[in-house]
Design a protein around this motif. Structure first.
Motif, PDB file in Angstrom:
ATOM      1  N   ALA A 232    -103.860  34.466-105.026  1.00 41.14           N
ATOM      2  CA  ALA A 232    -105.097  33.792-104.524  1.00 41.14           C
ATOM      3  C   ALA A 232    -104.974  32.532-105.054  1.00 41.14           C
ATOM      4  N   GLN A 233    -104.646  32.161-106.183  1.00 42.82           N
ATOM      5  CA  GLN A 233    -104.757  30.866-106.903  1.00 42.82           C
ATOM      6  C   GLN A 233    -103.594  30.033-105.942  1.00 42.82           C
ATOM      7  N   ALA A 234    -102.561  30.663-106.027  1.00 43.96           N
ATOM      8  CA  ALA A 234    -101.393  29.884-105.425  1.00 43.96           C
ATOM      9  C   ALA A 234    -101.731  29.601-103.830  1.00 43.96           C
TER      10      ALA A 234
ATOM     11  N   GLU B 293     -95.075  36.231-106.494  1.00 45.22           N
ATOM     12  CA  GLU B 293     -96.587  36.295-106.245  1.00 45.22           C
ATOM     13  C   GLU B 293     -96.963  34.858-105.600  1.00 45.22           C
ATOM     14  N   GLU B 294     -96.519  33.807-106.353  1.00 46.36           N
ATOM     15  CA  GLU B 294     -96.984  32.407-106.096  1.00 46.36           C
ATOM     16  C   GLU B 294     -96.389  32.047-104.534  1.00 46.36           C
ATOM     17  N   MET B 295     -94.935  32.502-104.343  1.00 43.22           N
ATOM     18  CA  MET B 295     -94.506  32.093-103.075  1.00 43.22           C
ATOM     19  C   MET B 295     -95.378  32.882-101.828  1.00 43.22           C
ATOM     20  N   ALA B 296     -95.755  34.183-102.143  1.00 44.33           N
ATOM     21  CA  ALA B 296     -96.680  34.777-101.197  1.00 44.33           C
ATOM     22  C   ALA B 296     -97.993  33.915-100.927  1.00 44.33           C
ATOM     23  N   GLY B 297     -98.554  33.607-102.064  1.00 40.88           N
ATOM     24  CA  GLY B 297     -99.704  32.754-101.812  1.00 40.88           C
ATOM     25  C   GLY B 297     -99.521  31.586-101.272  1.00 40.88           C
TER      26      GLY B 297
ATOM     27  N   ASP C 265     -99.379  32.194 -97.474  1.00 45.06           N
ATOM     28  CA  ASP C 265    -100.535  32.787 -96.956  1.00 45.06           C
ATOM     29  C   ASP C 265    -101.461  31.511 -96.448  1.00 45.06           C
ATOM     30  N   ALA C 266    -101.206  30.555 -97.278  1.00 47.28           N
ATOM     31  CA  ALA C 266    -101.818  29.192 -97.144  1.00 47.28           C
ATOM     32  C   ALA C 266    -101.457  28.568 -95.804  1.00 47.28           C
TER      33      ALA C 266
ATOM     34  N   LYS D  15     -88.223  28.086 -95.346  1.00 47.15           N
ATOM     35  CA  LYS D  15     -87.366  28.888 -94.901  1.00 47.15           C
ATOM     36  C   LYS D  15     -87.715  30.402 -95.066  1.00 47.15           C
ATOM     37  N   LEU D  16     -89.026  30.580 -95.543  1.00 46.16           N
ATOM     38  CA  LEU D  16     -89.584  31.917 -95.577  1.00 46.16           C
ATOM     39  C   LEU D  16     -90.665  32.009 -94.386  1.00 46.16           C
ATOM     40  N   MET D  17     -91.236  30.920 -93.922  1.00 46.36           N
ATOM     41  CA  MET D  17     -92.185  31.159 -93.231  1.00 46.36           C
ATOM     42  C   MET D  17     -91.981  31.547 -91.756  1.00 46.36           C
ATOM     43  N   ASN D  18     -93.135  31.898 -91.103  1.00 48.86           N
ATOM     44  CA  ASN D  18     -92.910  32.563 -89.649  1.00 48.86           C
ATOM     45  C   ASN D  18     -93.878  31.776 -88.955  1.00 48.86           C
ATOM     46  N   PRO D  19     -93.257  30.653 -87.935  1.00 43.90           N
ATOM     47  CA  PRO D  19     -94.227  29.760 -87.384  1.00 43.90           C
ATOM     48  C   PRO D  19     -94.697  30.551 -86.116  1.00 43.90           C
ATOM     49  N   CYS D  20     -94.282  31.714 -85.792  1.00 41.78           N
ATOM     50  CA  CYS D  20     -94.953  32.193 -84.347  1.00 41.78           C
ATOM     51  C   CYS D  20     -96.325  32.923 -84.778  1.00 41.78           C
ATOM     52  N   ASP D  21     -96.999  32.885 -83.560  1.00 38.29           N
ATOM     53  CA  ASP D  21     -98.202  33.793 -83.668  1.00 38.29           C
ATOM     54  C   ASP D  21     -97.900  35.370 -83.419  1.00 38.29           C
TER      55      ASP D  21
END
Length: 302
Positions: free
Chosen positions: A23-25, A57-61, A64-65, A180-186
């Motif tokens: 959550a902080q990340a 955990e930080e990369m997951a946060g 999320d953002a 490299k981890l994110m998914n830009p698709c809806d």
């Protein structure tokens, strides 16, 4: 509000720094992407994280953002593959466009996103331009059998600003792992497979942990100089992640190479000609890339 209190935690050096919660990340990255912080704070964040290193955990946060703010690509339930292309070519030709077009030829929608983070490398965007595929000025729906290239600043201006810090300080920052981890698709338009790559063995473990934690559908391999395409000279290991589980779908090729495929010069025009010749059947598809295409198709078109 500022991110000074976060920098105080993460900026105490490799041994003294404290990891942030997910959550902080997410809150920190949200302020970075919303460009609510000063250049000084942004630089401090990048250097502090470079020294400390990111936890899963930080990369997951951070993801999320980012996912909450991206200009998303609608897929309309079309089988879609995402190729993050940020490293470009230095010692070997950048064959991400070849991978993209081989997949599109099989009826898959291919979304390539990227930006040139180093001036001395040949980037995918330059090769795509030579092939007549120009970068989009705004997000457009993915289409079966087509490749689209989306510059990072079209997806999110704040994310592009984060990546641009490298041009000033000369070091990677969490943004370079993030893209490299994110998914830009809806996700509401249908699932998409992210094809991601790492350059050094330690990133295999951190990226694997992040994919497992976030439950994303992804294929991970040691790509060509950090690009998401298999090294044409030798087949790398490939792992698939889905719903928090992972499995190895391709073992690494061992032993000495009996034959090395002929590859083009490290030049956008020469690489584009090579790609066209492979697509026309005048040159063979490198075995490693052909295997990668098969594994991707098995995930998006089972």
């Amino acid at each position: 509000m500022g991110i000074g209190h976060y920098i105080k935690d993460i900026g105490r050096g490799k041994d003294g720094a404290r990891a942030l919660s997910r959550a902080q990340a997410a809150d920190l990255m949200g302020q970075v992407l919303d460009q609510q912080i000063s250049d000084l704070e942004l630089g401090a964040f990048c250097i502090a994280m470079r020294i400390k290193g990111e936890t899963s955990e930080e990369m997951a946060g951070f993801l999320d953002a980012t996912h909450a703010r991206l200009n998303k690509v609608p897929t309309g339930q079309v089988p879609t593959v995402v190729l993050p292309s940020y490293n470009g070519a230095r010692k070997l030709p950048v064959l991400t466009p070849l991978l993209a077009l081989l997949l599109a030829r099989e009826g898959v929608a291919v979304v390539v996103h990227g930006s040139a983070t180093e001036d001395k490398r040949v980037c995918s965007q330059a090769v795509f331009s030579q092939l007549g595929i120009e970068a989009l000025a705004q997000v457009a729906p993915a289409a079966a059998g087509q490749v689209q290239f989306i510059p990072t600043d079209v997806l999110h201006a704040g994310l592009d600003r984060l990546l641009a810090v490298r041009r000033v300080v000369g070091l990677r920052n969490p943004g370079h792992s993030l893209v490299k981890l994110m998914n830009p698709c809806d996700s509401e338009s249908g699932p998409a497979l992210v094809v991601s790559s790492y350059t050094h063995p330690e990133y295999l473990h951190s990226m694997s942990a992040t994919f497992a934690l976030t439950g994303q559908h992804a294929l991970l391999l040691r790509g060509t100089e950090g690009e998401p395409v298999a090294d044409a000279r030798r087949t790398p290991a490939m792992d698939v992640f889905k719903d928090g589980q992972n499995r190895r779908v391709q073992d690494q090729q061992e032993g000495s190479l009996m034959q090395v495929p002929e590859l083009p010069a490290i030049d956008a025009a020469a690489t584009a000609v090579y790609v066209e010749h492979v697509l026309q059947g005048l040159l063979p598809v490198p075995q490693a890339i052909a295997l990668q295409v098969q594994h991707i198709l098995q995930e998006v078109k089972p």
